[in-house]
Design a protein around this motif. Structure first.
Motif, PDB file in Angstrom:
ATOM      1  N   ILE A   1      65.362  24.268 -40.963  1.00 23.69           N
ATOM      2  CA  ILE A   1      66.101  25.229 -40.610  1.00 23.69           C
ATOM      3  C   ILE A   1      66.565  25.346 -39.183  1.00 23.69           C
ATOM      4  O   ILE A   1      67.715  25.774 -38.946  1.00 23.69           O
ATOM      5  CB  ILE A   1      65.352  26.495 -40.961  1.00 23.69           C
ATOM      6  CG1 ILE A   1      64.846  26.495 -42.407  1.00 23.69           C
ATOM      7  CG2 ILE A   1      65.995  27.771 -40.693  1.00 23.69           C
ATOM      8  CD1 ILE A   1      65.827  26.731 -43.750  1.00 23.69           C
TER       9      ILE A   1
ATOM     10  N   LYS B   1      61.444  23.722 -37.837  1.00 29.46           N
ATOM     11  CA  LYS B   1      61.154  25.053 -38.733  1.00 29.46           C
ATOM     12  C   LYS B   1      61.618  24.289 -40.016  1.00 29.46           C
ATOM     13  O   LYS B   1      62.813  24.118 -40.289  1.00 29.46           O
ATOM     14  CB  LYS B   1      61.666  26.120 -38.313  1.00 29.46           C
ATOM     15  CG  LYS B   1      61.411  27.559 -39.364  1.00 29.46           C
ATOM     16  CD  LYS B   1      61.988  28.565 -38.847  1.00 29.46           C
ATOM     17  CE  LYS B   1      61.743  29.272 -37.676  1.00 29.46           C
ATOM     18  NZ  LYS B   1      62.397  30.400 -37.160  1.00 29.46           N
TER      19      LYS B   1
ATOM     20  N   GLN C   1      61.655  25.206 -44.234  1.00 27.66           N
ATOM     21  CA  GLN C   1      61.470  26.016 -45.573  1.00 27.66           C
ATOM     22  C   GLN C   1      60.747  24.964 -46.378  1.00 27.66           C
ATOM     23  O   GLN C   1      61.225  24.005 -46.877  1.00 27.66           O
ATOM     24  CB  GLN C   1      62.687  26.476 -46.009  1.00 27.66           C
ATOM     25  CG  GLN C   1      62.480  27.320 -47.293  1.00 27.66           C
ATOM     26  CD  GLN C   1      63.827  28.044 -47.572  1.00 27.66           C
ATOM     27  OE1 GLN C   1      64.776  27.809 -47.084  1.00 27.66           O
ATOM     28  NE2 GLN C   1      63.560  29.239 -48.589  1.00 27.66           N
TER      29      GLN C   1
ATOM     30  N   TYR D   1      57.364  29.018 -44.890  1.00 32.36           N
ATOM     31  CA  TYR D   1      57.890  28.251 -43.824  1.00 32.36           C
ATOM     32  C   TYR D   1      56.781  27.449 -43.164  1.00 32.36           C
ATOM     33  O   TYR D   1      55.736  28.042 -42.971  1.00 32.36           O
ATOM     34  CB  TYR D   1      58.856  28.718 -42.702  1.00 32.36           C
ATOM     35  CG  TYR D   1      60.149  29.574 -43.376  1.00 32.36           C
ATOM     36  CD1 TYR D   1      61.327  28.592 -43.298  1.00 32.36           C
ATOM     37  CD2 TYR D   1      60.116  30.588 -44.351  1.00 32.36           C
ATOM     38  CE1 TYR D   1      62.357  29.322 -44.048  1.00 32.36           C
ATOM     39  CE2 TYR D   1      61.255  31.152 -44.984  1.00 32.36           C
ATOM     40  CZ  TYR D   1      62.266  30.492 -44.834  1.00 32.36           C
ATOM     41  OH  TYR D   1      63.493  30.763 -45.118  1.00 32.36           O
TER      42      TYR D   1
ATOM     43  N   ARG E   1      60.773  32.908 -41.688  1.00 34.46           N
ATOM     44  CA  ARG E   1      62.059  32.638 -41.259  1.00 34.46           C
ATOM     45  C   ARG E   1      62.188  33.089 -39.911  1.00 34.46           C
ATOM     46  O   ARG E   1      62.960  32.467 -38.737  1.00 34.46           O
ATOM     47  CB  ARG E   1      62.856  32.792 -42.259  1.00 34.46           C
ATOM     48  CG  ARG E   1      64.470  32.260 -41.958  1.00 34.46           C
ATOM     49  CD  ARG E   1      65.425  32.745 -42.928  1.00 34.46           C
ATOM     50  NE  ARG E   1      66.994  31.986 -42.300  1.00 34.46           N
ATOM     51  CZ  ARG E   1      67.288  30.913 -43.016  1.00 34.46           C
ATOM     52  NH1 ARG E   1      66.401  30.371 -43.791  1.00 34.46           N
ATOM     53  NH2 ARG E   1      68.568  30.399 -42.486  1.00 34.46           N
TER      54      ARG E   1
END
Length: 77
Positions: free
Chosen positions: A20, A35, A37, A43, A70
């Motif tokens: 992400i 990061k 998902q 995450y 997130r």
């Protein structure tokens, strides 16, 4: 490239594994803080080391943090 390493260290299979956001830090190579998902609403933050090209090594998962959202900031760890 680090998905199999993550799955082995966490003892789980991730149907989703989508980067992400990322940051990088130059050291004797590059640390990437990513990061990722890993499920619909979960995450993880990964620290991945990429050695210098002449060392001829692939990326290595050095550390990770699970249970992230997130919105959690991606910081050095």
């Amino acid at each position: 490239q680090v998905k199999p390493q993550f799955e082995k260290k966490t003892n789980r299979n991730c149907s989703t594994f989508q980067a992400i956001e990322y940051r990088s830090q130059v050291v004797a190579g590059i640390n990437y803080f990513i990061k990722v998902q890993i499920s619909e609403d979960e995450y993880a933050h990964l620290r991945v080391f990429q050695a210098l090209p002449y060392e001829n090594q692939g990326p290595r998962l050095d550390d990770f943090q699970t249970g992230k959202t997130r919105d959690d900031p991606l910081i050095y760890f």
